[in-house]
Scaffold this motif. Structure first.
Motif, mmCIF file in Angstrom:
data_model
loop_
_atom_site.group_PDB
_atom_site.id
_atom_site.type_symbol
_atom_site.label_atom_id
_atom_site.label_comp_id
_atom_site.label_asym_id
_atom_site.label_seq_id
_atom_site.Cartn_x
_atom_site.Cartn_y
_atom_site.Cartn_z
ATOM 1 N N LEU A 118 0.746 -1.482 0.100
ATOM 2 C CA LEU A 118 0.031 -0.042 0.192
ATOM 3 C C LEU A 118 0.790 1.154 -0.069
ATOM 4 N N LEU A 119 2.008 1.494 0.670
ATOM 5 C CA LEU A 119 2.997 2.459 1.034
ATOM 6 C C LEU A 119 3.673 2.623 -0.503
ATOM 7 N N ALA A 120 4.091 1.489 -1.021
ATOM 8 C CA ALA A 120 4.944 1.669 -2.291
ATOM 9 C C ALA A 120 3.973 2.012 -3.184
ATOM 10 N N HIS A 121 2.713 1.678 -3.251
ATOM 11 C CA HIS A 121 1.717 2.033 -4.211
ATOM 12 C C HIS A 121 1.332 3.704 -4.575
ATOM 13 N N VAL A 122 1.328 4.319 -2.910
ATOM 14 C CA VAL A 122 1.012 5.629 -2.879
ATOM 15 C C VAL A 122 2.249 6.445 -3.193
ATOM 16 N N ALA A 270 -1.443 3.855 8.749
ATOM 17 C CA ALA A 270 -0.054 3.822 8.777
ATOM 18 C C ALA A 270 0.511 4.516 7.612
ATOM 19 N N VAL A 271 -0.060 4.101 6.422
ATOM 20 C CA VAL A 271 0.501 4.857 5.132
ATOM 21 C C VAL A 271 0.261 6.458 5.238
ATOM 22 N N THR A 272 -1.015 6.720 5.710
ATOM 23 C CA THR A 272 -1.353 8.258 5.771
ATOM 24 C C THR A 272 -0.343 8.858 6.710
ATOM 25 N N ALA A 273 -0.034 8.480 7.769
ATOM 26 C CA ALA A 273 0.627 8.956 8.897
ATOM 27 C C ALA A 273 2.221 9.361 8.364
ATOM 28 N N ILE A 274 2.907 8.061 7.731
ATOM 29 C CA ILE A 274 4.217 8.407 7.289
ATOM 30 C C ILE A 274 4.082 9.518 6.103
ATOM 31 N N CYS A 275 3.029 9.470 5.228
ATOM 32 C CA CYS A 275 3.191 10.382 4.106
ATOM 33 C C CYS A 275 3.118 11.869 4.654
#
Length: 433
Positions: A118-122, A270-275
């Motif tokens: 998911l993170l790689a995709h975003v 989690a992805v939203t937070a790191i981004c």
């Protein structure tokens, strides 16, 4: 220019790393057993040679990377050491390679692969990046800004990494052939936290992660209102899940994901937070909605009124989460679990927990225990698990047609071994007239 030779190139991490080096302009080849694995399709599409194991594969100017599943007395590893070539274990090489990027490690007992994907995709929709996902997917880019990778806690391999950031999804007791207790697992994650250089994104709903101490900022995400990033106003839709994100109790934006289940919302948080931490705007983060998933994580196929799902779930909590997702997505269908336990030690340790989680399905079929390379046999049998589950039966590979009677149902094939062969055998019974 050296050639990178991978011993065990069909392994999920090894396959992904080989693709990254190839995409980065390096010469890459590897060796493995003859048996076909789902990881080799990507290798073949890039023209990366896959050779049978042989001492003659090792040349003096090669850099050799060995998969962690292979012992020191493996014929190619012995030959590499005899010739004195540059030699790494997988996690050792990865630890060196990632130093050239802003690295983000994704770790946790459950959810690593889905969150990494998911993170790689975003990030990939906004930047040139490299990523290594535990489903065998890897991509390299010579101008990468970020390196996103899955970091496994097994045998404390992730302590070879010193990432800029770490996402920690949860801490749970698993790999009982190595870890002695939940405290032992926690100690490993605490050691990992000590090595992170810029910041940690951790699930604040996880009691163990609340105890993590770090020299860098720790940003928490979850459902509880004590988290820095919180999901509220969750709506299940036909296409997935929508939810509002609040940052330190202030509304930030509304996001959607094409998945169901609380664990998928947490991964997206989690992805939203790191981004957000890295200054990436909300519109870019909304690429969450276009995520196509990762291999062997709730991978669906519809045949008539049946929905066949292939999933890697091999721990009781993962089984519970997968069944929950199926019930939310298909509320009007019955759920049939087809489960193959992975390793005798895990099955023995969590025998009752497996029974409890599988009992959440309407019907359960059990396949023989898949032993790991480190433990071929055990005294436990699949019948020991079956005795604990009322509505269960043993499924033989030669008699998968028994599943045909569940016409308007979701059939979930779960496990980390070769459970796919049971699904394949069943699909073949559907084509035979």
């Amino acid at each position: 220019m050296t050639t990178y030779h991978f011993i065990g190139i069909k392994g999920t991490g090894m396959s992904a790393l080989a693709q990254i080096l190839y995409d980065s302009g390096e010469n890459v080849q590897g060796s493995d057993v003859e048996k076909r694995f789902f990881t080799q399709e990507a290798l073949e599409s890039k023209g990366i040679p896959i050779l049978p194991f042989s001492e003659s594969n090792i040349k003096e100017d090669y850099t050799v990377i060995a998969g962690n599943a292979f012992p020191d007395d493996h014929l190619e590893i012995k030959e590499a050491k005899k010739q004195g070539v540059t030699f790494y274990r997988y996690h050792e090489f990865l630890g060196e390679w990632l130093k050239q990027y802003t690295s983000i490690a994704v770790t946790g007992a459950h959810g690593k692969t889905s969150t990494t994907g998911l993170l790689a995709h975003v990030l990939n929709s906004s930047f040139p990046i490299s990523y290594l996902i535990g489903d065998g997917t890897g991509k390299g880019h010579v101008d990468s800004k970020y390196f996103v990778f899955e970091a496994c806690e097994y045998r404390r391999h992730f302590l070879r990494y010193e990432p800029d950031y770490a996402i920690m999804t949860n801490i749970d007791f698993d790999h009982p052939d190595y870890f002695t207790s939940i405290d032992d697992v926690f100690a490993a994650f605490q050691s990992m936290a000590d090595q992170v250089k810029k910041g940690i994104i951790a699930c604040g709903d996880d009691e163990q992660l609340q105890q993590i101490q770090a020299k860098v900022p720790v940003v928490y995400y979850g459902f509880a209102d004590t988290n820095d990033f919180q999901a509220q106003n969750i709506v299940e839709t036909d296409h997935g899940t929508e939810f509002d994100v609040f940052v330190r109790n202030t509304y930030y934006d509304t996001f959607s994901i094409p998945m169901h289940g609380d664990h998928n919302i947490l991964n997206a948080l989690a992805v939203t937070a790191i981004c957000h931490y890295e200054g990436i705007d909300a519109e870019s983060i909304k690429q969450l909605a276009t995520f196509g998933g990762v291999k062997r994580r709730f991978t669906e196929k519809k045949i008539g009124n049946q929905v066949l799902i292939d999933d890697y779930a091999h721990h009781p909590k993962e089984i519970t989460a997968t069944i929950e997702s199926a019930r939310k997505k298909y509320p009007n269908k019955s759920v049939v679990a087809i489960f193959q336990p992975h390793t005798f030690t895990r099955t023995k340790t969590f025998l009752q927990e497996f029974a409890d989680s599988l009992s959440q399905a309407d019907r359960v079929y059990l396949c023989d225990i898949f032993g790991s390379a480190r433990e071929e046999t055990g005294q436990l049998t699949i019948e020991d698990l079956q005795k604990l589950i009322d509505h269960s039966a043993i499924l033989e590979l030669s008699h998968t047609e028994a599943l045909k009677k569940y016409e308007d149902s979701v059939l979930i094939f779960m496990g980390a071994g070769d459970i796919q062969k049971f699904q394949q055998a069943y699909e073949e019974t559907l084509t035979i007239k």
